[in-house]
Motif scaffolding. Structure first.
Motif, short mmCIF file in Angstrom:
data_model
loop_
_atom_site.label_atom_id
_atom_site.label_comp_id
_atom_site.label_asym_id
_atom_site.label_seq_id
_atom_site.Cartn_x
_atom_site.Cartn_y
_atom_site.Cartn_z
N MET A 1 0.80 -1.32 -0.42
CA MET A 1 -0.05 -0.06 0.23
C MET A 1 0.41 1.30 -0.24
O MET A 1 1.01 2.35 -0.74
N LEU A 2 1.79 1.36 1.00
CA LEU A 2 2.98 2.34 0.87
C LEU A 2 3.40 2.63 -0.56
O LEU A 2 3.48 3.61 -1.21
N ALA A 3 3.86 1.60 -0.84
CA ALA A 3 5.35 1.33 -2.13
C ALA A 3 3.83 1.70 -3.49
O ALA A 3 4.37 3.07 -3.87
N PHE A 4 2.55 1.11 -4.15
CA PHE A 4 2.32 1.61 -4.40
C PHE A 4 1.15 2.99 -4.53
O PHE A 4 1.13 3.99 -5.47
N GLY A 5 0.83 3.31 -3.49
CA GLY A 5 0.67 4.32 -3.09
C GLY A 5 1.91 5.48 -3.39
O GLY A 5 0.68 6.44 -4.49
N GLY B 1 -4.31 7.85 -8.57
CA GLY B 1 -2.86 6.56 -8.38
C GLY B 1 -2.69 6.21 -7.26
O GLY B 1 -3.00 5.06 -6.68
N VAL B 2 -2.48 7.42 -5.65
CA VAL B 2 -2.53 6.65 -4.72
C VAL B 2 -3.75 5.58 -4.30
O VAL B 2 -3.99 4.42 -3.45
N ILE B 3 -5.41 6.34 -4.80
CA ILE B 3 -6.37 5.38 -4.19
C ILE B 3 -5.77 4.62 -5.23
O ILE B 3 -6.44 3.29 -4.92
N GLY B 4 -5.62 3.80 -6.34
CA GLY B 4 -5.37 2.75 -7.24
C GLY B 4 -4.52 2.10 -6.51
O GLY B 4 -5.00 0.86 -6.66
N ALA C 1 -14.68 4.46 -12.89
CA ALA C 1 -14.35 5.78 -12.23
C ALA C 1 -13.43 6.10 -12.42
O ALA C 1 -12.09 6.40 -12.42
N PRO C 2 -13.92 7.46 -12.21
CA PRO C 2 -13.30 8.82 -12.03
C PRO C 2 -11.75 9.24 -11.42
O PRO C 2 -11.27 9.80 -11.69
N TRP C 3 -12.01 8.26 -10.52
CA TRP C 3 -11.84 9.22 -8.81
C TRP C 3 -10.55 7.74 -9.17
O TRP C 3 -9.97 7.84 -7.69
N ILE D 1 -3.03 1.66 -11.46
CA ILE D 1 -2.08 1.39 -11.10
C ILE D 1 -2.93 0.16 -9.79
O ILE D 1 -1.76 -0.82 -9.22
N MET D 2 -4.11 0.20 -9.60
CA MET D 2 -4.72 -0.31 -9.54
C MET D 2 -4.36 -2.01 -9.61
O MET D 2 -4.21 -2.82 -8.94
N PHE D 3 -4.32 -2.13 -10.63
CA PHE D 3 -4.12 -3.49 -11.77
C PHE D 3 -3.01 -4.11 -11.47
O PHE D 3 -2.36 -5.05 -10.93
N PHE D 4 -1.74 -3.12 -11.58
CA PHE D 4 -0.26 -3.91 -11.26
C PHE D 4 -0.16 -4.13 -9.74
O PHE D 4 0.22 -4.47 -9.13
N SER D 5 -1.30 -2.92 -9.03
CA SER D 5 -1.57 -3.38 -7.36
C SER D 5 -1.30 -4.46 -7.40
O SER D 5 -0.89 -5.09 -6.21
N LEU D 6 -2.98 -5.33 -8.00
CA LEU D 6 -2.85 -6.64 -7.97
C LEU D 6 -2.48 -7.28 -8.07
O LEU D 6 -2.31 -8.47 -7.36
N ILE D 7 -1.65 -7.34 -8.93
CA ILE D 7 -1.01 -8.40 -9.53
C ILE D 7 0.13 -8.40 -8.42
O ILE D 7 0.79 -9.28 -8.08
N ALA D 8 0.61 -6.94 -8.04
CA ALA D 8 2.50 -6.94 -7.43
C ALA D 8 1.80 -8.01 -5.85
O ALA D 8 2.21 -8.80 -5.47
N GLY D 9 0.34 -7.29 -5.43
CA GLY D 9 0.22 -8.04 -4.19
C GLY D 9 -0.20 -9.68 -4.39
O GLY D 9 0.11 -10.65 -3.47
N ILE D 10 -0.57 -9.91 -5.32
CA ILE D 10 -1.11 -11.84 -5.46
C ILE D 10 0.08 -12.78 -5.08
O ILE D 10 0.81 -13.41 -5.03
#
Length: 154
Positions: A35-39, A50-53, A114-116, A121-130
Motif C-alpha cells: 500500500m505504501l509503495a504503490f501509493g 494513483g494513490v487510491i488505485g 471510476a473517474p477518481w 495502478i490498481m491493476f499493477f498493485s493487485l498483481i503485485a499483491g497476488i
C-alpha cells in the motif's frame, strides 16, 4: 494423572493451523508495505487517483488472500470433529473461491470507469499483491516443520 495424560475435551486442530495464521500475518505486513509503495508510485504517476488505485489494489489482493486462508482456518476450527469433515472442508473452501471470483468480477465491473481511480495502478498493485502473497505462501510452507504423515491421534 499429570496434565499431559489427561484427555482433552478441546478439539484438536490440524498442525497446519499455525502455518495458515503465520501466512495471514505476513500477508498483512506485506499488504501495508505494498500500500505504501504503490501509493507513492501512484502519486508520482497520476496524483491522488494513483494513490487510491495503489492502495485499493493492494487491499483487494489481501482480501482475496484472506478469504482463502480464512475459509481454511474456519473449516479447520469449526468442523474438525465432524464425521464428514473432509466434505465440509472442501465445500467451505470451494465456496470461498466462488465468492472470491464473484466479488472480484463485481469489483472490476463497478470500478472499471471510476473517474477518481487510476485503474492501471490498481491493476499493477493487485498483481503485485497476488505475486507477493504466493511468495509468502511458498516461504511459509517450505519453512514450516510439518509432519510427513497425517496428524497423530493419541
Amino acid at each position: 494423572m499429570t496434565e499431559e495424560t489427561q484427555p482433552s475435551d478441546a478439539p484438536r486442530l490440524p498442525t497446519s493451523q499455525p502455518m495458515l495464521l503465520r501466512a495471514l500475518g505476513w500477508g498483512a505486513v506485506a499488504t501495508v508495505a505494498l500500500m505504501l509503495a504503490f501509493g507513492v508510485i501512484g502519486f508520482f504517476v497520476s496524483g491522488s487517483q494513483g494513490v487510491i488505485g495503489g492502495v485499493l489494489g493492494a487491499a483487494l489482493a489481501f482480501v482475496l488472500l484472506g478469504l482463502t486462508i480464512g475459509s481454511i482456518a474456519f473449516a479447520n476450527q469449526r468442523f474438525i470433529q465432524h464425521e464428514n469433515y473432509v466434505v465440509i472442508f472442501f465445500a467451505v473452501v470451494v465456496g470461498a473461491w466462488l465468492l472470491k471470483l464473484i466479488a472480484f468480477i463485481v469489483v472490476v465491473v463497478l470500478l472499471r470507469d471510476a473517474p477518481w481511480l487510476d485503474t492501471r495502478i490498481m491493476f499493477f498493485s493487485l498483481i503485485a499483491g497476488i505475486v507477493v502473497s504466493l511468495i509468502i505462501d511458498v516461504l511459509v510452507v517450505t519453512k514450516s516443520r510439518m509432519l510427513y504423515v497425517s496428524d497423530p491421534s493419541n
